[in-house]
Structure formats: C-alpha cells, structure tokens
Motif scaffolding. Structure first.
Motif, PDB file in Angstrom:
ATOM      1  N   GLY A 202       0.764  -1.241   0.000  1.00 48.22           N
ATOM      2  CA  GLY A 202       0.000   0.000   0.000  1.00 48.22           C
ATOM      3  C   GLY A 202       0.794   1.289   0.000  1.00 48.22           C
ATOM      4  O   GLY A 202       0.242   2.343   0.348  1.00 48.22           O
ATOM      5  N   VAL A 203       2.052   1.262  -0.388  1.00 52.75           N
ATOM      6  CA  VAL A 203       2.862   2.482  -0.366  1.00 52.75           C
ATOM      7  C   VAL A 203       2.328   3.511  -1.361  1.00 52.75           C
ATOM      8  O   VAL A 203       2.437   4.720  -1.131  1.00 52.75           O
ATOM      9  N   ASP A 204       1.705   3.049  -2.442  1.00 52.60           N
ATOM     10  CA  ASP A 204       1.091   3.987  -3.391  1.00 52.60           C
ATOM     11  C   ASP A 204      -0.049   4.761  -2.730  1.00 52.60           C
ATOM     12  O   ASP A 204      -0.277   5.944  -3.037  1.00 52.60           O
ATOM     13  N   ASP A 205      -0.770   4.133  -1.800  1.00 53.38           N
ATOM     14  CA  ASP A 205      -1.810   4.846  -1.050  1.00 53.38           C
ATOM     15  C   ASP A 205      -1.195   5.937  -0.182  1.00 53.38           C
ATOM     16  O   ASP A 205      -1.731   7.050  -0.088  1.00 53.38           O
ATOM     17  N   LEU A 206      -0.088   5.619   0.465  1.00 54.69           N
ATOM     18  CA  LEU A 206       0.592   6.617   1.291  1.00 54.69           C
ATOM     19  C   LEU A 206       1.056   7.789   0.431  1.00 54.69           C
ATOM     20  O   LEU A 206       0.951   8.950   0.847  1.00 54.69           O
ATOM     21  N   ALA A 207       1.570   7.513  -0.762  1.00 53.38           N
ATOM     22  CA  ALA A 207       2.029   8.581  -1.647  1.00 53.38           C
ATOM     23  C   ALA A 207       0.885   9.545  -1.965  1.00 53.38           C
ATOM     24  O   ALA A 207       1.045  10.779  -1.884  1.00 53.38           O
ATOM     25  N   ARG A 208      -0.276   9.017  -2.307  1.00 53.08           N
ATOM     26  CA  ARG A 208      -1.412   9.880  -2.642  1.00 53.08           C
ATOM     27  C   ARG A 208      -1.920  10.615  -1.411  1.00 53.08           C
ATOM     28  O   ARG A 208      -2.307  11.791  -1.494  1.00 53.08           O
ATOM     29  N   LEU A 223       9.816  10.651   4.513  1.00 54.93           N
ATOM     30  CA  LEU A 223      11.038   9.873   4.345  1.00 54.93           C
ATOM     31  C   LEU A 223      10.590   8.483   3.899  1.00 54.93           C
ATOM     32  O   LEU A 223      10.129   7.673   4.715  1.00 54.93           O
ATOM     33  N   LEU A 224      10.695   8.217   2.600  1.00 60.33           N
ATOM     34  CA  LEU A 224      10.128   7.006   2.019  1.00 60.33           C
ATOM     35  C   LEU A 224      11.254   6.086   1.558  1.00 60.33           C
ATOM     36  O   LEU A 224      11.762   6.205   0.447  1.00 60.33           O
ATOM     37  N   ALA A 225      11.629   5.167   2.441  1.00 55.91           N
ATOM     38  CA  ALA A 225      12.720   4.237   2.138  1.00 55.91           C
ATOM     39  C   ALA A 225      12.202   3.067   1.313  1.00 55.91           C
ATOM     40  O   ALA A 225      11.008   2.841   1.189  1.00 55.91           O
ATOM     41  N   GLY A 226      13.145   2.300   0.756  1.00 58.32           N
ATOM     42  CA  GLY A 226      12.797   1.098   0.017  1.00 58.32           C
ATOM     43  C   GLY A 226      12.703   1.329  -1.471  1.00 58.32           C
ATOM     44  O   GLY A 226      13.131   2.352  -2.014  1.00 58.32           O
ATOM     45  N   ASP A 227      12.102   0.362  -2.145  1.00 58.88           N
ATOM     46  CA  ASP A 227      11.930   0.387  -3.596  1.00 58.88           C
ATOM     47  C   ASP A 227      11.046  -0.810  -3.940  1.00 58.88           C
ATOM     48  O   ASP A 227      10.595  -1.531  -3.048  1.00 58.88           O
ATOM     49  N   ILE A 234       5.034   5.400  -7.975  1.00 66.58           N
ATOM     50  CA  ILE A 234       5.085   6.135  -6.710  1.00 66.58           C
ATOM     51  C   ILE A 234       5.878   7.422  -6.861  1.00 66.58           C
ATOM     52  O   ILE A 234       5.481   8.489  -6.356  1.00 66.58           O
ATOM     53  N   ARG A 235       6.985   7.366  -7.554  1.00 66.36           N
ATOM     54  CA  ARG A 235       7.774   8.585  -7.763  1.00 66.36           C
ATOM     55  C   ARG A 235       7.004   9.607  -8.590  1.00 66.36           C
ATOM     56  O   ARG A 235       7.085  10.819  -8.331  1.00 66.36           O
ATOM     57  N   ASP A 236       6.234   9.148  -9.565  1.00 63.23           N
ATOM     58  CA  ASP A 236       5.426  10.076 -10.364  1.00 63.23           C
ATOM     59  C   ASP A 236       4.347  10.740  -9.510  1.00 63.23           C
ATOM     60  O   ASP A 236       4.099  11.949  -9.629  1.00 63.23           O
ATOM     61  N   ASP A 243      10.958  18.646  -2.941  1.00 64.48           N
ATOM     62  CA  ASP A 243      11.944  18.370  -1.895  1.00 64.48           C
ATOM     63  C   ASP A 243      11.326  17.968  -0.560  1.00 64.48           C
ATOM     64  O   ASP A 243      12.058  17.705   0.399  1.00 64.48           O
ATOM     65  N   ALA A 244      10.002  17.929  -0.496  1.00 64.44           N
ATOM     66  CA  ALA A 244       9.361  17.499   0.750  1.00 64.44           C
ATOM     67  C   ALA A 244       9.434  15.985   0.929  1.00 64.44           C
ATOM     68  O   ALA A 244       9.054  15.459   1.972  1.00 64.44           O
ATOM     69  N   VAL A 245       9.925  15.285  -0.096  1.00 63.36           N
ATOM     70  CA  VAL A 245      10.052  13.826  -0.036  1.00 63.36           C
ATOM     71  C   VAL A 245      11.509  13.439  -0.260  1.00 63.36           C
ATOM     72  O   VAL A 245      12.183  13.990  -1.139  1.00 63.36           O
ATOM     73  N   CYS A 246      11.998  12.511   0.550  1.00 60.50           N
ATOM     74  CA  CYS A 246      13.345  11.963   0.380  1.00 60.50           C
ATOM     75  C   CYS A 246      13.232  10.474   0.116  1.00 60.50           C
ATOM     76  O   CYS A 246      12.518   9.761   0.834  1.00 60.50           O
ATOM     77  N   PHE A 247      13.940  10.007  -0.930  1.00 66.63           N
ATOM     78  CA  PHE A 247      13.957   8.593  -1.296  1.00 66.63           C
ATOM     79  C   PHE A 247      15.360   8.022  -1.039  1.00 66.63           C
ATOM     80  O   PHE A 247      16.213   8.056  -1.918  1.00 66.63           O
ATOM     81  N   PRO A 248      15.613   7.489   0.158  1.00 67.04           N
ATOM     82  CA  PRO A 248      16.960   6.990   0.457  1.00 67.04           C
ATOM     83  C   PRO A 248      17.258   5.597  -0.092  1.00 67.04           C
ATOM     84  O   PRO A 248      18.381   5.114   0.039  1.00 67.04           O
ATOM     85  N   GLY A 249      16.258   4.935  -0.712  1.00 59.35           N
ATOM     86  CA  GLY A 249      16.482   3.575  -1.211  1.00 59.35           C
ATOM     87  C   GLY A 249      16.419   2.557  -0.082  1.00 59.35           C
ATOM     88  O   GLY A 249      15.865   2.809   0.989  1.00 59.35           O
TER      89      GLY A 249
END
Length: 364
Positions: A202-208, A223-227, A234-236, A243-249
């Motif tokens: 459900g990470v796509d739900d969190l993104a929206r 702070l959205l870790a993982g992939d 999700i990135r789109d 810059d309000a979102v950080c993708f650390p992988g």
C-alpha cells in the motif's frame, strides 16, 4: 538434533533465524529452493542441489526438484525439516513425504496466496495435512490455519521480534537527530515508511495521501525508504511534492535506527501482513505509529495507546489520520508506550526459543 532449514532463497529474516540457530547445540543445515548466493552464518552447513538447480516454474520441474529433495533427505537423515513459505519449500517437503515437517508460515502465504485459487487452497491443505507443527507469527495467521482444520495444539505462535538493543529509543533519538540535520529537516514533522513498493504493502496509497496532507501542511516531510515494482508510479505521484520527499532507497539493518529516529510518525499502509517486523522495529524505537486496520496490525495497535489505525485502502482516511496525529499532544506518550509494548511482546531473545519448543513438539 539434526535440522534441515529449507527456505525460498536468502532474506534478512532467514539470516536472523539461521544466526540464532547457529548459537544453539543443534546441527543445522540450510537449503535454498531458488538460486542465490546466500550469506550463510558460521556453524550452518549450506547444501546445494546435486543435480543442478531445479526449475520450479512448471510441474515437471517440481517433480525433479522433489526427487532431488528426497535424495538429500535420505543422505542427510535430519530429525526434522523446517520449511516455509507454505506453497514453496513447505509444499516440496510435503510432497517428498518427509516427517516430521515443521512448516513456517510467512503470513502472505496463508493470508494472501492460499485464497487466490482452488488449486492454491488444495496445496495449502496438502501441506498442513502433512505438517507435524505449524509456526505462525500472529494470531491472524493461526486463526486462518485453524480454518484448514489444523489443530491449535500443534501450532506455535512466534512473533518474529526484534533486537531491543539495536532498536532502542535512545539510539534512534541520537542517530535520528543527526539524520534530520543532514536532511535539513530539524524543524519539520517527518513521516517515515520503509515498506516494499509493491501492491500488498500500500505504499502507493501513502504517496497519494501525502499529497493531500502536504497541500494544507507544507511543513510536513516524507522519508520514504525502500523500492519495488511500483517505483515509477510512486515517484510520479510524489513528484509535485518536490523536496518534501526523500527517497533513500534500501536501508541496511545497521542504518535503520537512524531512519526510525528521524521519523516523528511511522506509517505502514499494508493491505496484508503478519506481525510486521518493520512495525515491531518502530515500536522498539519508541516511535508513534499509524497503520492500516488489518487484523494482524490490530493485534499490536490499539487507537490512543501507541498511535492509531486507519481504514485499509482509504486514502482520505489515511490523510485525515496523519493530520490528526501531527497535532496530537500525546505523541510522546504513544512513543513511551510503544517501547513498553515491544519489551513485553516483541523481544527476539524471548520469542526465538518458541521455535525450539516447536521443534520439540514435532518429535512427540
């Protein structure tokens, strides 16, 4: 006692189980169903497929793989085989007709896969019918197993638990503040999630939902870790947040406390889970949590105790709960109670011996 630990490939969870088994007096052997380069702990003997890696993608490959497994078991003569997930290694062990079989559910195998088709239900029933013991990580899984007429007295309830020393509020606070400083987010309220970017989580739900809350609270950060397979989507979705979102992988086990500590609120929007290790790690770090109201999460999270729940799959409900918790004056109390809950129920050192009890139960 000689134990064959038969698993799908090589995951952090497998390494944790094997590392703990290596510290016992058991003679433990490990076998992987799928090709990988495992990081096998010392004192564990890694086995290989003597006739080459089986192709489990079709029935003839299964027949060949089960034939090989029978040969391995005949030569090794273990006292038990510990196998899971259910429709993978545990099924191969059941077809090899080895006893005693200790089947370990990985939650998704029973909560999601078993209901996908009549065939999956039949093979699940086959495994359970041939299992001496079933290891479940939460009551939700145990209840599902009972629906297959598996006796509860042959079940072992084992929340996988966490290392309470590695995941501690003190450590998370110290390294988390340093991470927030590096991000330039010292004054911002940070949401943290490290679930895999695939449909069940459900990470796509969190993104929206984050886009909704960010419109009214531009000071919030994610702070959205993982992939995962939903990465591009999700990135789109989150692109407008900039810059309000950080993708650390992907985050290493060593680095994880810093990320939990940097998050003011841990979020898990999963649609299917057992006792989520990520949730248990967040609790151990003393973080308030917001999770979907699926049954397994409800075993750990009660509204107003360590955080809150939201209606699974409801993006607006998730957004509203985020906004509610951001301004909740009880967040610090939630965090303190979260740590106490982890100490009471999620201590790996206390939970792991339940697996050894399951092994003993299989011998009866």
């Amino acid at each position: 006692m000689r134990v064959l630990y038969f698993t799908a490939q090589d995951s952090p969870h497998d390494r944790r189980f094997l590392s703990a088994l290596a510290e016992t007096s058991l003679e433990v052997f490990s076998l992987r169903m799928h090709a990988c380069t495992p990081d096998t702990p010392m004192k564990i003997t890694e086995l290989t497929w003597r006739e080459g890696q089986p192709d489990w993608s079709h029935w003839k490959g299964w027949q060949a793989g089960v034939h090989q497994l029978r040969g391995i078991l005949m030569d090794l003569r273990p006292d038990l085989i510990h196998a899971g997930p259910i429709q993978g290694p545990a099924l191969a062990a059941a077809l090899a007709e080895f006893t005693p079989l200790v089947s370990m559910s990985w939650a998704f195998d029973l909560l999601r896969n078993a209901g996908r088709s009549p065939w999956m239900r039949r093979v699940t029933q086959c495994v359970l019918d041939r299992s001496a013991v079933l290891v479940a990580d939460c009551q939700t899984v145990a209840d599902r197993v009972a629906g297959y007429r598996f006796p509860r007295q042959r079940m072992a309830l084992l929340p996988w638990g966490v290392d309470l020393g590695h995941f501690s509020p003190e450590r998370a606070r110290e390294v988390g503040q340093a991470l927030k400083h590096d991000l330039g987010w010292q004054e911002q309220f940070v949401l943290f999630c490290n679930r895999t970017w695939s449909v069940p989580y459900g990470v796509d739900d969190l993104a929206r939902a984050f886009l909704i809350v960010h419109r009214s609270r531009p000071d919030l950060r994610l702070l959205l870790a993982g992939d995962g397979p939903q990465s591009e989507r999700i990135r789109d979705v989150l692109a407008p947040a900039g810059d309000a979102v950080c993708f650390p992988g992907w985050i290493t086990h060593e680095e994880l406390p810093a990320y939990y500590g940097a998050g003011d609120l841990f979020i898990s929007p999963s649609h299917c889970d057992g006792s989520s290790v990520s949730l248990l790690e967040a609790l151990a770090c003393g973080r308030p949590v917001l999770v979907s109201d699926i049954p397994s999460n409800c075993e750990w999270v009660k509204p107003g105790e360590v955080g809150d729940l939201f209606s699974d799959g409801d993006i607006n409900a998730l957004a509203n709960q985020i906004l509610k918790l951001v301004d909740d004056s009880n967040l610090a109390d939630y965090g303190r109670r979260a740590r106490l809950l982890a100490e009471e129920r999620a201590d790996w050192r206390i939970n792991f011996p339940k697996l050894l009890s399951a092994y003993q139960l299989s011998q009866g």
